[in-house]
Design a protein around this motif. Sequence first.
Motif, PDB file in Angstrom:
ATOM      1  N   ARG A   4      17.020   3.055  44.153  1.00 44.16           N
ATOM      2  CA  ARG A   4      16.322   3.325  45.409  1.00 44.16           C
ATOM      3  C   ARG A   4      17.365   3.590  46.491  1.00 44.16           C
ATOM      4  NH1 ARG A   4      11.349  -0.135  48.040  1.00 44.16           N
ATOM      5  NH2 ARG A   4      11.614   0.440  50.216  1.00 44.16           N
ATOM      6  N   LYS A   5      17.374   4.798  47.006  1.00 44.87           N
ATOM      7  CA  LYS A   5      18.392   5.199  47.956  1.00 44.87           C
ATOM      8  C   LYS A   5      18.219   4.501  49.305  1.00 44.87           C
ATOM      9  CE  LYS A   5      20.692   8.265  45.517  1.00 44.87           C
ATOM     10  NZ  LYS A   5      22.134   8.109  45.223  1.00 44.87           N
ATOM     11  N   ALA A   6      19.334   4.154  49.915  1.00 37.95           N
ATOM     12  CA  ALA A   6      19.307   3.582  51.261  1.00 37.95           C
ATOM     13  C   ALA A   6      18.896   4.658  52.255  1.00 37.95           C
ATOM     14  CB  ALA A   6      20.677   3.018  51.613  1.00 37.95           C
ATOM     15  N   VAL A   7      18.021   4.310  53.195  1.00 40.09           N
ATOM     16  CA  VAL A   7      17.562   5.290  54.179  1.00 40.09           C
ATOM     17  C   VAL A   7      18.049   4.977  55.593  1.00 40.09           C
ATOM     18  CG1 VAL A   7      15.528   5.915  52.848  1.00 40.09           C
ATOM     19  CG2 VAL A   7      15.368   4.065  54.508  1.00 40.09           C
ATOM     20  N   MET A  89       5.916  -4.938  46.495  1.00 38.16           N
ATOM     21  CA  MET A  89       7.113  -5.239  45.714  1.00 38.16           C
ATOM     22  C   MET A  89       7.528  -4.010  44.917  1.00 38.16           C
ATOM     23  SD  MET A  89       7.638  -8.347  42.973  1.00 38.16           S
ATOM     24  CE  MET A  89       6.114  -7.964  42.098  1.00 38.16           C
ATOM     25  N   MET A  90       8.844  -3.814  44.754  1.00 34.20           N
ATOM     26  CA  MET A  90       9.382  -2.832  43.822  1.00 34.20           C
ATOM     27  C   MET A  90       9.829  -3.598  42.582  1.00 34.20           C
ATOM     28  SD  MET A  90      12.443   0.020  44.297  1.00 34.20           S
ATOM     29  CE  MET A  90      13.831  -1.095  44.011  1.00 34.20           C
ATOM     30  N   PRO A  91       9.077  -3.528  41.484  1.00 33.43           N
ATOM     31  CA  PRO A  91       9.345  -4.396  40.343  1.00 33.43           C
ATOM     32  C   PRO A  91      10.378  -3.879  39.353  1.00 33.43           C
ATOM     33  CG  PRO A  91       7.312  -3.200  39.970  1.00 33.43           C
ATOM     34  CD  PRO A  91       7.793  -2.810  41.335  1.00 33.43           C
ATOM     35  N   MET A  92      10.890  -2.681  39.541  1.00 30.45           N
ATOM     36  CA  MET A  92      11.854  -2.114  38.600  1.00 30.45           C
ATOM     37  C   MET A  92      12.906  -1.319  39.360  1.00 30.45           C
ATOM     38  SD  MET A  92       9.343  -0.751  35.543  1.00 30.45           S
ATOM     39  CE  MET A  92      10.747  -0.360  34.489  1.00 30.45           C
ATOM     40  N   GLY A  93      14.076  -1.146  38.740  1.00 29.41           N
ATOM     41  CA  GLY A  93      15.114  -0.317  39.311  1.00 29.41           C
ATOM     42  C   GLY A  93      16.186  -1.129  40.005  1.00 29.41           C
ATOM     43  N   ALA A  94      16.808  -0.525  41.007  1.00 27.93           N
ATOM     44  CA  ALA A  94      17.881  -1.169  41.751  1.00 27.93           C
ATOM     45  C   ALA A  94      17.907  -0.609  43.162  1.00 27.93           C
ATOM     46  CB  ALA A  94      19.227  -0.943  41.063  1.00 27.93           C
ATOM     47  N   ARG A 124      11.360   5.858  44.028  1.00 26.10           N
ATOM     48  CA  ARG A 124      11.087   7.160  44.642  1.00 26.10           C
ATOM     49  C   ARG A 124       9.900   7.132  45.599  1.00 26.10           C
ATOM     50  NH1 ARG A 124      13.249  11.748  41.677  1.00 26.10           N
ATOM     51  NH2 ARG A 124      14.556  11.008  39.956  1.00 26.10           N
ATOM     52  N   ARG A 125       9.035   6.133  45.442  1.00 25.19           N
ATOM     53  CA  ARG A 125       7.818   6.062  46.266  1.00 25.19           C
ATOM     54  C   ARG A 125       7.740   4.680  46.906  1.00 25.19           C
ATOM     55  NH1 ARG A 125       3.331   3.758  45.138  1.00 25.19           N
ATOM     56  NH2 ARG A 125       3.825   3.641  42.909  1.00 25.19           N
ATOM     57  N   TYR A 126       7.944   4.658  48.227  1.00 27.46           N
ATOM     58  CA  TYR A 126       7.992   3.381  48.916  1.00 27.46           C
ATOM     59  C   TYR A 126       7.783   3.590  50.410  1.00 27.46           C
ATOM     60  CZ  TYR A 126      12.741   5.135  49.650  1.00 27.46           C
ATOM     61  OH  TYR A 126      13.818   5.923  49.963  1.00 27.46           O
TER      62      TYR A 126
END
Length: 288
Positions: A4-7, A89-94, A124-126
């Motif tokens: 998940r990219k920093a924005v 919550m984002m349950p997967m990734g980094a 990608r979706r948040y």
Amino acid sequence: MELRKAVFAGSWYPAEASACEAEIEGFLEGEAATGPLQGQWCAGIVPHAGWYYSGRIACRVIARLKGSRPPDLVVLFGMHLPPGATSSMMPMGAWETPFGPLPVAEALARDLMQRFAFQEETPRRYARDNTIELQLPFIKYLLDPGRILAIGVPPRAEALAIGQAVVDWAADQGQRLVVIGSTDLTHYGPDYGFTPRGTGSAALSWVRDKNDRRAVDAMLRLAPEAVIEEGLTHQNACCAGAAATAIAAAKRMGADRAELVAYATSHDLSPRDSFVGYAGIVLGRGNG
């Protein structure tokens, strides 16, 4: 492991690791790293404005949570959610940080999703939300945990059970846990549509000495329900659910005291009729 990219990097805080490190070391200059209860702090409450305004406070809180070894797990509660919202919550990734990725605690996320309702995000979706991201470089640089789980919780008493469940899961798994709640305090002035004491020095004094003090006192009393009530009734905690859930988790971990690390307002650095309050608090076990 999708990232998940920093924005907010490059605007609310530096994008480059070297610049982040320089700011962090500057924030900590002259600071006693852990305070009087060395090794016994288990949780913290931090503000989440741009680093220029509140980074020093958040950094000094998170630095006091550093133990003799990196924690296995950091759980960070935040997000600007209304009382009726579903937890998120984002349950997967980094998560991307200037110091490298912070992988999600996917096993914990799966366990919580079986017990509670969540709005699921993906790398990608948040929802763009500063309450989480602004803490991540501090967490990576100072704590370097094995895993992290960021959870958005509304200001509702039912959310406290999520914090307690996190603690129980970590204890069952034998994992060393650190908990952080992210909230700012009163948003005062015309920019925020909240001017019950007009403008000027009287309004600033009221925010500092009365309205923010009410919220801080509830946090220092380790009273999560009161923190939620304060935020909803007096508009003195924009993410009261996050602070309250962190307190509930800390109490489950055995915390019996809290200490105010620092308090400030954005007015201190940028005097205006519209300003925001910030507090940093650590929670842990007292001696004896």
